[in-house]
Motif scaffolding. Sequence first.
Motif, PDB file in Angstrom:
ATOM      1  N   ALA A 111       0.736  -1.313   0.063  1.00  0.00           N
ATOM      2  CA  ALA A 111       0.146  -0.064  -0.093  1.00  0.00           C
ATOM      3  C   ALA A 111       0.765   1.361   0.111  1.00  0.00           C
ATOM      4  O   ALA A 111       0.864   2.212   0.964  1.00  0.00           O
ATOM      5  N   SER A 112       1.780   1.315  -1.037  1.00  0.00           N
ATOM      6  CA  SER A 112       2.292   2.715  -1.248  1.00  0.00           C
ATOM      7  C   SER A 112       3.002   2.735  -2.846  1.00  0.00           C
ATOM      8  O   SER A 112       2.980   1.736  -3.570  1.00  0.00           O
ATOM      9  N   LEU A 113       3.281   4.039  -3.079  1.00  0.00           N
ATOM     10  CA  LEU A 113       4.228   4.078  -4.221  1.00  0.00           C
ATOM     11  C   LEU A 113       5.487   3.814  -4.223  1.00  0.00           C
ATOM     12  O   LEU A 113       6.332   4.633  -3.996  1.00  0.00           O
ATOM     13  N   LEU A 114       5.914   2.562  -4.425  1.00  0.00           N
ATOM     14  CA  LEU A 114       7.267   2.295  -4.089  1.00  0.00           C
ATOM     15  C   LEU A 114       8.047   2.877  -5.049  1.00  0.00           C
ATOM     16  O   LEU A 114       7.792   3.139  -6.010  1.00  0.00           O
ATOM     17  N   PRO A 115       9.489   3.257  -4.708  1.00  0.00           N
ATOM     18  CA  PRO A 115      10.031   3.029  -3.284  1.00  0.00           C
ATOM     19  C   PRO A 115       9.814   3.772  -2.126  1.00  0.00           C
ATOM     20  O   PRO A 115      10.455   3.480  -1.131  1.00  0.00           O
ATOM     21  N   ARG A 116       8.795   4.445  -2.200  1.00  0.00           N
ATOM     22  CA  ARG A 116       8.676   5.150  -1.159  1.00  0.00           C
ATOM     23  C   ARG A 116       7.663   4.546  -0.249  1.00  0.00           C
ATOM     24  O   ARG A 116       6.588   3.758  -0.445  1.00  0.00           O
ATOM     25  N   TRP A 117       7.830   4.568   1.007  1.00  0.00           N
ATOM     26  CA  TRP A 117       7.202   3.867   2.177  1.00  0.00           C
ATOM     27  C   TRP A 117       7.278   2.234   2.011  1.00  0.00           C
ATOM     28  O   TRP A 117       6.265   1.653   2.071  1.00  0.00           O
ATOM     29  N   ARG A 118       8.500   1.741   2.101  1.00  0.00           N
ATOM     30  CA  ARG A 118       8.799   0.423   2.165  1.00  0.00           C
ATOM     31  C   ARG A 118       8.558   0.228   3.672  1.00  0.00           C
ATOM     32  O   ARG A 118       8.842   1.128   4.683  1.00  0.00           O
ATOM     33  N   GLY A 119       7.765  -0.815   4.224  1.00  0.00           N
ATOM     34  CA  GLY A 119       7.894  -1.318   5.523  1.00  0.00           C
ATOM     35  C   GLY A 119       6.318  -1.330   6.143  1.00  0.00           C
ATOM     36  O   GLY A 119       5.158  -1.582   5.415  1.00  0.00           O
ATOM     37  N   ALA A 120       6.182  -1.257   7.275  1.00  0.00           N
ATOM     38  CA  ALA A 120       4.845  -1.898   8.166  1.00  0.00           C
ATOM     39  C   ALA A 120       3.795  -1.005   8.062  1.00  0.00           C
ATOM     40  O   ALA A 120       2.813  -1.422   7.884  1.00  0.00           O
ATOM     41  N   ALA A 121       4.121   0.274   7.806  1.00  0.00           N
ATOM     42  CA  ALA A 121       2.930   1.198   8.065  1.00  0.00           C
ATOM     43  C   ALA A 121       2.631   2.468   7.186  1.00  0.00           C
ATOM     44  O   ALA A 121       2.860   3.596   7.354  1.00  0.00           O
ATOM     45  N   PRO A 122       2.931   2.110   5.845  1.00  0.00           N
ATOM     46  CA  PRO A 122       2.850   3.006   4.679  1.00  0.00           C
ATOM     47  C   PRO A 122       1.613   4.018   4.741  1.00  0.00           C
ATOM     48  O   PRO A 122       1.682   4.950   4.177  1.00  0.00           O
ATOM     49  N   ILE A 123       0.463   3.598   5.053  1.00  0.00           N
ATOM     50  CA  ILE A 123      -0.685   4.346   4.898  1.00  0.00           C
ATOM     51  C   ILE A 123      -0.616   5.596   5.813  1.00  0.00           C
ATOM     52  O   ILE A 123      -0.563   6.570   5.342  1.00  0.00           O
ATOM     53  N   GLN A 124      -0.293   5.230   7.178  1.00  0.00           N
ATOM     54  CA  GLN A 124      -0.167   6.258   8.167  1.00  0.00           C
ATOM     55  C   GLN A 124       0.972   7.245   7.806  1.00  0.00           C
ATOM     56  O   GLN A 124       0.805   8.586   8.042  1.00  0.00           O
ATOM     57  N   ARG A 125       2.024   6.616   7.524  1.00  0.00           N
ATOM     58  CA  ARG A 125       3.123   7.311   7.327  1.00  0.00           C
ATOM     59  C   ARG A 125       3.251   8.399   5.791  1.00  0.00           C
ATOM     60  O   ARG A 125       3.718   9.534   6.098  1.00  0.00           O
ATOM     61  N   ALA A 126       2.264   8.102   5.190  1.00  0.00           N
ATOM     62  CA  ALA A 126       2.137   8.872   4.090  1.00  0.00           C
ATOM     63  C   ALA A 126       1.228  10.152   4.400  1.00  0.00           C
ATOM     64  O   ALA A 126       1.712  11.179   4.145  1.00  0.00           O
ATOM     65  N   ILE A 127       0.373   9.962   5.279  1.00  0.00           N
ATOM     66  CA  ILE A 127      -0.482  11.100   5.952  1.00  0.00           C
ATOM     67  C   ILE A 127       0.340  11.920   6.579  1.00  0.00           C
ATOM     68  O   ILE A 127       0.447  13.108   6.683  1.00  0.00           O
ATOM     69  N   LEU A 128       1.108  11.299   7.582  1.00  0.00           N
ATOM     70  CA  LEU A 128       2.006  12.001   8.328  1.00  0.00           C
ATOM     71  C   LEU A 128       2.885  13.011   7.656  1.00  0.00           C
ATOM     72  O   LEU A 128       3.283  14.193   8.103  1.00  0.00           O
ATOM     73  N   ALA A 129       3.433  12.440   6.650  1.00  0.00           N
ATOM     74  CA  ALA A 129       4.522  13.354   6.003  1.00  0.00           C
ATOM     75  C   ALA A 129       3.858  14.323   5.034  1.00  0.00           C
ATOM     76  O   ALA A 129       4.593  14.973   4.547  1.00  0.00           O
ATOM     77  N   GLY A 130       2.547  14.280   4.765  1.00  0.00           N
ATOM     78  CA  GLY A 130       1.906  15.335   3.924  1.00  0.00           C
ATOM     79  C   GLY A 130       1.951  14.996   2.783  1.00  0.00           C
ATOM     80  O   GLY A 130       2.076  15.952   1.599  1.00  0.00           O
ATOM     81  N   ASP A 131       2.078  13.743   2.213  1.00  0.00           N
ATOM     82  CA  ASP A 131       2.372  13.321   0.750  1.00  0.00           C
ATOM     83  C   ASP A 131       0.963  13.911  -0.084  1.00  0.00           C
ATOM     84  O   ASP A 131       0.146  13.574   0.681  1.00  0.00           O
TER      85      ASP A 131
END
Length: 308
Positions: A111-131
């Motif tokens: 659930a991300s546009l790789l290679p951005r947000w590899r790993g366990a919590a890509p949905i939440q990290r994308a929002i946190l980062a303001g993507d």
Amino acid sequence: MTKLRIAFMGTPDFALVALKDLVAAGHDVVCVYSQPPRPAGRGQKETPSPVHGWAAEQGIEVRHPVSLKSDEEKQAFADLDLDVAVVAAYGLILPKAILDAPKYGCLNIHASLLPRWRGAAPIQRAILAGDAATGVTIMQMDVGLDTGDMLLIRDIPITPETYANALHDDLAALGGEMIVEALDKLPKGELTATRQPEEGVTYAAKLERAEAKLDFADDAASLERKIRAFTPWPGAYFELGKERIKVQAAEVIDQSGPVGEILDDALTIGCGSGALRPTRIQRPGKAAMDTDAVLRGYDKLAKGVVLG
């Protein structure tokens, strides 16, 4: 459509959407791998994962090993004689022998546009980062952490109104559609494998409960994103004495004041930059309510109070 012999490897609701889509598409899901049942609810009763529970109801064999590293587990997987394995939020590392066993290898729904947000919590990290956008990547798995070649990739916008729970559901639905498309194209040789670029790699660390506390020394915009990213879990909050008050929605206010201090009668809180006004909150043991309704019956959140 070519009917494929599949093992599905997944655990939470996000993965269940894809499993249902694969079964509905007519593929032969011969086995499901999922995390072992865990204690859940007030009684801490051993409860199967969403994927496990649904698969068992359909009469599909379910396996839940604690590891896939043993020779016995590797052989049991190889004996399934698979065309392909589909992996979505499974929770175990797949050894090379597992990755290589199916005819077409193992495909992952990420659930991300790789290679951005590899790993366990890509949905939440994308929002946190303001993507501005995220999406789903169907990936040919290798031994790295979300490093395999990309087969399909589609994006979804992230707006100022995007919350993690709704984005989760949208991405799960998109992932189900995409994996069905990918498996239709796979035996025809119609998928193009593209190596992930070296630039733009980020890692989506697992969410920790401690992250959910709102630190008003941060800027108001980042705190508002945290509230959206941490809904429903782990739930952003602030403290008033011993009381932990969850914040389910807020708005950024162009105002300044002492950090952590309530600046007015609408619960506007001073931040390191700007101010944050929670619009929906939840007191312990109470239902979530619009902030103005809470304030009418609760005078502790008054102007001049400093929050923790």
